[in-house]
Design an enzyme around this catalytic site. Sequence first.
Site, PDB file in Angstrom:
ATOM      1  N   LEU A   1      10.616   1.273   7.825  1.00  0.00           N
ATOM      2  CA  LEU A   1      10.093   1.791   6.571  1.00  0.00           C
ATOM      3  C   LEU A   1      10.875   3.051   6.185  1.00  0.00           C
ATOM      4  O   LEU A   1      11.189   3.866   7.046  1.00  0.00           O
ATOM      5  CB  LEU A   1       8.605   2.136   6.700  1.00  0.00           C
ATOM      6  CG  LEU A   1       8.018   2.515   5.340  1.00  0.00           C
ATOM      7  CD1 LEU A   1       7.727   1.271   4.513  1.00  0.00           C
ATOM      8  CD2 LEU A   1       6.790   3.369   5.464  1.00  0.00           C
TER       9      LEU A   1
ATOM     10  N   ARG B   1       8.570   4.229  -4.184  1.00  0.00           N
ATOM     11  CA  ARG B   1       8.543   3.246  -3.082  1.00  0.00           C
ATOM     12  C   ARG B   1       7.532   2.138  -3.376  1.00  0.00           C
ATOM     13  O   ARG B   1       7.784   0.962  -3.127  1.00  0.00           O
ATOM     14  CB  ARG B   1       8.210   3.952  -1.766  1.00  0.00           C
ATOM     15  CG  ARG B   1       8.233   3.014  -0.574  1.00  0.00           C
ATOM     16  CD  ARG B   1       8.110   3.751   0.746  1.00  0.00           C
ATOM     17  NE  ARG B   1       6.842   4.444   0.865  1.00  0.00           N
ATOM     18  CZ  ARG B   1       6.531   5.255   1.865  1.00  0.00           C
ATOM     19  NH1 ARG B   1       7.403   5.487   2.832  1.00  0.00           N
ATOM     20  NH2 ARG B   1       5.350   5.852   1.919  1.00  0.00           N
TER      21      ARG B   1
ATOM     22  N   HIS C   1      -0.691 -21.206  -1.089  1.00  0.00           N
ATOM     23  CA  HIS C   1       0.281 -20.238  -0.578  1.00  0.00           C
ATOM     24  C   HIS C   1       1.124 -19.636  -1.708  1.00  0.00           C
ATOM     25  O   HIS C   1       1.328 -18.432  -1.757  1.00  0.00           O
ATOM     26  CB  HIS C   1       1.179 -20.880   0.483  1.00  0.00           C
ATOM     27  CG  HIS C   1       0.508 -21.000   1.817  1.00  0.00           C
ATOM     28  ND1 HIS C   1      -0.533 -21.873   2.034  1.00  0.00           N
ATOM     29  CD2 HIS C   1       0.704 -20.341   2.977  1.00  0.00           C
ATOM     30  CE1 HIS C   1      -0.946 -21.745   3.284  1.00  0.00           C
ATOM     31  NE2 HIS C   1      -0.207 -20.824   3.884  1.00  0.00           N
TER      32      HIS C   1
ATOM     33  N   TYR D   1       0.839  -1.194   0.000  1.00  0.00           N
ATOM     34  CA  TYR D   1       0.000   0.000   0.000  1.00  0.00           C
ATOM     35  C   TYR D   1       0.873   1.242   0.000  1.00  0.00           C
ATOM     36  O   TYR D   1       2.091   1.175   0.183  1.00  0.00           O
ATOM     37  CB  TYR D   1      -0.970  -0.008   1.190  1.00  0.00           C
ATOM     38  CG  TYR D   1      -0.360   0.324   2.530  1.00  0.00           C
ATOM     39  CD1 TYR D   1       0.493  -0.564   3.184  1.00  0.00           C
ATOM     40  CD2 TYR D   1      -0.646   1.534   3.174  1.00  0.00           C
ATOM     41  CE1 TYR D   1       1.038  -0.256   4.421  1.00  0.00           C
ATOM     42  CE2 TYR D   1      -0.109   1.844   4.418  1.00  0.00           C
ATOM     43  CZ  TYR D   1       0.737   0.942   5.034  1.00  0.00           C
ATOM     44  OH  TYR D   1       1.279   1.247   6.255  1.00  0.00           O
TER      45      TYR D   1
ATOM     46  N   ARG E   1      -7.236 -20.440  -3.014  1.00  0.00           N
ATOM     47  CA  ARG E   1      -6.201 -20.289  -1.987  1.00  0.00           C
ATOM     48  C   ARG E   1      -5.106 -21.359  -2.062  1.00  0.00           C
ATOM     49  O   ARG E   1      -5.346 -22.531  -1.773  1.00  0.00           O
ATOM     50  CB  ARG E   1      -6.847 -20.317  -0.597  1.00  0.00           C
ATOM     51  CG  ARG E   1      -5.862 -20.057   0.539  1.00  0.00           C
ATOM     52  CD  ARG E   1      -6.550 -20.070   1.893  1.00  0.00           C
ATOM     53  NE  ARG E   1      -5.629 -19.741   2.966  1.00  0.00           N
ATOM     54  CZ  ARG E   1      -4.817 -20.623   3.563  1.00  0.00           C
ATOM     55  NH1 ARG E   1      -4.822 -21.889   3.175  1.00  0.00           N
ATOM     56  NH2 ARG E   1      -4.004 -20.237   4.534  1.00  0.00           N
TER      57      ARG E   1
END
Length: 287
Positions: free
Chosen positions: A204, A51, A102, A32, A100
């Site tokens: 971050l 980023r 992995h 995000y 689903r």
Amino acid sequence: MSIVHLNGAYLPAEEARIPVTDRGFLFADGVYEVTPAYRGRFFLFERHLARLQRGLCELRIDFDTRDLPAMHGELLRRNDLEGAEASIVYLQVTRGAAPRTHAFPKEPVAPTVYAFAKEYRRPSEERWERGFTAVTVPDRRWPRADIKSISLLPNVLAQQAAVDAGVDDALLVKDGIALEGAHNNFFAVFGETIATHPTTNVTLHGITREYVIGLARELGIPVEERPVMVEELGRATEAFYTGTTTEVRPTVRIDGKPVGDGRVGPVTRRIWEASVERVTAWGRGEG
Ligand code: PDD
């Protein structure tokens, strides 16, 4: 009513739907970005895009970011935020919806792209002058905190620990080092010098952090990018956090103990004033 962006469409938030097989929902498999705008002008947008691009690349999510600037502008327009003093756009890109397993889906799927815009309200001057408080919390994140992953459970728990302690911010600590907040970067001030953790895999790489470092250097304030030990905080004269939804926020108590004299200090105030001036000018179309 809030208008959001979902996979190329603009629609009321209540009508936005994603499949339950979305890998963001099942695995937190995505990244995000949160980008600020002042009076409708996105600030340091290229750095936010860079980023995001890097995170997508690290997670091997194939997504073309070319249309994002136009989409961000459109979201502000559709939410009547172009005139807002400050606002943010939250953007999330997941690997997409697939049965689903992995490992990545065998057949490539389209990433899920979701974004919303929101007004950002700066704390009042009176509130800011009182200063903010923090509590140290063990850092339980994976060693790739440099990726802005939507997998934020340790950050959520750390921020809740701060709320439970009745303070404003968490201070994540690993190996005795005061790394950063749950959603912001941390600076300690020693006299005239500001110090913050270097950009490695354990924090971050905040865009506001980088911007504040540049601003400090312009103001002649010495900057040290080095690990700051928790045990050093006893002799810190000031401390502050930086972030898109934090801007520059002075910390006057950590773990109940005053930082310096327990009041907002001159170095933080100088940086804050210069920053408000800079982003206000940016909002007027300057710079
Ligand atoms: N958080 N450190 C962490 C762990 C963060 O999540 C953030 C941003 C920052 C500051 O980065 P920047 O200056 O680029 O906003 C530092 C966003 C705003 C969030 O999670 O909402």
